[in-house]
Design an enzyme around this catalytic site. Structure first.
Site, PDB file in Angstrom:
ATOM      1  N   GLU A  85       0.978  -1.076   0.334  1.00  0.00           N
ATOM      2  CA  GLU A  85      -0.008  -0.036  -0.197  1.00  0.00           C
ATOM      3  C   GLU A  85       1.045   1.469   0.257  1.00  0.00           C
ATOM      4  O   GLU A  85       0.739   2.647  -0.582  1.00  0.00           O
ATOM      5  CB  GLU A  85      -0.591   0.139   0.760  1.00  0.00           C
ATOM      6  CG  GLU A  85      -1.909  -1.212   0.998  1.00  0.00           C
ATOM      7  CD  GLU A  85      -1.691  -2.318   0.986  1.00  0.00           C
ATOM      8  OE1 GLU A  85      -1.014  -2.851   2.040  1.00  0.00           O
ATOM      9  OE2 GLU A  85      -2.861  -3.334   0.872  1.00  0.00           O
ATOM     10  N   HIS A 139       5.556 -14.450  -1.941  1.00  0.00           N
ATOM     11  CA  HIS A 139       5.187 -13.207  -1.867  1.00  0.00           C
ATOM     12  C   HIS A 139       6.053 -11.959  -2.160  1.00  0.00           C
ATOM     13  O   HIS A 139       5.319 -10.508  -2.779  1.00  0.00           O
ATOM     14  CB  HIS A 139       3.798 -13.056  -0.997  1.00  0.00           C
ATOM     15  CG  HIS A 139       2.981 -12.364  -1.321  1.00  0.00           C
ATOM     16  ND1 HIS A 139       1.608 -13.322  -2.282  1.00  0.00           N
ATOM     17  CD2 HIS A 139       1.837 -11.662  -0.923  1.00  0.00           C
ATOM     18  CE1 HIS A 139       0.828 -12.627  -2.712  1.00  0.00           C
ATOM     19  NE2 HIS A 139       1.225 -10.922  -1.107  1.00  0.00           N
ATOM     20  N   ARG A 195      19.603  -3.984  10.230  1.00  0.00           N
ATOM     21  CA  ARG A 195      18.674  -3.108   8.950  1.00  0.00           C
ATOM     22  C   ARG A 195      17.990  -1.834   9.842  1.00  0.00           C
ATOM     23  O   ARG A 195      18.214  -0.636   9.353  1.00  0.00           O
ATOM     24  CB  ARG A 195      18.908  -3.626   7.690  1.00  0.00           C
ATOM     25  CG  ARG A 195      20.119  -3.751   6.818  1.00  0.00           C
ATOM     26  CD  ARG A 195      19.175  -4.987   6.041  1.00  0.00           C
ATOM     27  NE  ARG A 195      20.395  -5.084   5.291  1.00  0.00           N
ATOM     28  CZ  ARG A 195      21.645  -6.030   5.385  1.00  0.00           C
ATOM     29  NH1 ARG A 195      21.249  -7.035   6.438  1.00  0.00           N
ATOM     30  NH2 ARG A 195      22.450  -7.280   4.971  1.00  0.00           N
ATOM     31  N   ASN A 202      12.967   4.710  -1.959  1.00  0.00           N
ATOM     32  CA  ASN A 202      12.430   3.695  -1.433  1.00  0.00           C
ATOM     33  C   ASN A 202      13.114   2.940  -0.061  1.00  0.00           C
ATOM     34  O   ASN A 202      14.134   2.832  -0.516  1.00  0.00           O
ATOM     35  CB  ASN A 202      12.948   2.891  -3.026  1.00  0.00           C
ATOM     36  CG  ASN A 202      12.738   1.530  -2.850  1.00  0.00           C
ATOM     37  OD1 ASN A 202      12.091   1.069  -1.510  1.00  0.00           O
ATOM     38  ND2 ASN A 202      12.456   0.405  -3.439  1.00  0.00           N
ATOM     39  N   ILE A 259      10.143  -9.187   4.175  1.00  0.00           N
ATOM     40  CA  ILE A 259      11.287 -10.958   4.828  1.00  0.00           C
ATOM     41  C   ILE A 259      10.015 -11.716   4.300  1.00  0.00           C
ATOM     42  O   ILE A 259       9.257 -12.513   4.183  1.00  0.00           O
ATOM     43  CB  ILE A 259      10.517 -11.035   6.172  1.00  0.00           C
ATOM     44  CG1 ILE A 259      11.455  -9.723   7.085  1.00  0.00           C
ATOM     45  CG2 ILE A 259      12.092 -11.471   7.753  1.00  0.00           C
ATOM     46  CD1 ILE A 259      11.028  -9.451   8.396  1.00  0.00           C
ATOM     47  N   THR A 270       6.268 -18.526   0.698  1.00  0.00           N
ATOM     48  CA  THR A 270       5.987 -18.444  -1.059  1.00  0.00           C
ATOM     49  C   THR A 270       7.276 -17.228  -1.098  1.00  0.00           C
ATOM     50  O   THR A 270       7.805 -16.611  -0.516  1.00  0.00           O
ATOM     51  CB  THR A 270       4.904 -18.109  -0.859  1.00  0.00           C
ATOM     52  OG1 THR A 270       4.488 -17.157  -0.176  1.00  0.00           O
ATOM     53  CG2 THR A 270       3.818 -19.261  -0.149  1.00  0.00           C
TER      54      THR A 270
END
Ligand code: RBF
Length: 156
Positions: free
Chosen positions: A61, A90, A129, A115, A84, A88
């Site tokens: 989103e 995804h 991170r 980004n 993470i 799958t």
């Protein structure tokens, strides 16, 4: 991807308004990243009232909310999320789509969109991170200020 960020000095942030959109997925990590971004912006002189933070459910989103923010004409928008790897692919689909869409928002609006989506194989990588020794939050704040400054100088 390299761990090395640019070492150029941060432009003064006093005159800038920055929009931040942050995902709620993986909340502890995103909140830590957001805190570091805010600290980086404040350290450069951006006033607290000129940092507008909005939240979205997940990284998918981020682009549309980044576009809503960009239409308010801030000096830059920073999009934050943590993806993470799961069972799958995804996370990979979201990472690719989000990266492309964030760039599309920047090109369509002329507002720099940073980004700030961390894409990690493991939670430990993501933690390093967002909250550990690799300060991506400071890098994203720095990138936003550099682009905000560049835009003002070029469009003057
Ligand atoms: N959003 C994230 O910001 N980080 C994730 O790691 C993440 N993993 C997801 C994994 C699956 C299987 C799904 C269905 C969604 C995931 N999302 C994640 C949420 C996604 O960005 C978005 O909010 C939802 O798909 C609703 O559009």
């Amino acid at each position: 991807m390299s761990l090395a960020a640019s070492q150029s000095p941060a432009p003064k942030g006093n005159a800038f308004t920055i929009g931040v959109v942050a995902a709620c997925y993986n909340p502890q990590l995103v909140n830590a990243l957001l805190a570091r971004v805010q600290a980086g912006l404040r350290a450069a002189g951006v006033q607290a009232r000129r940092i507008r933070v909005v939240r979205v459910p997940g990284s998918h989103e981020l682009p549309v909310a980044a576009q809503w923010l960009a239409r308010r004409r801030p000096d830059a928008v920073i999009a934050l999320g943590v993806l993470i790897r799961g069972d799958t692919i995804h996370y990979e689909l979201i990472a690719n789509a989000t990266t492309e869409a964030l760039q599309a928002v920047a090109l369509a609006t002329g507002v720099p969109v940073i980004n700030g989506v961390i894409v990690a194989e493991t939670a430990a990588q993501a933690r390093a991170r967002c909250a550990g020794r690799i300060d991506r939050g400071a890098e994203f704040a720095h990138a936003a200020l550099v682009m905000a400054d560049l835009r003002r100088r070029i469009s003057q």
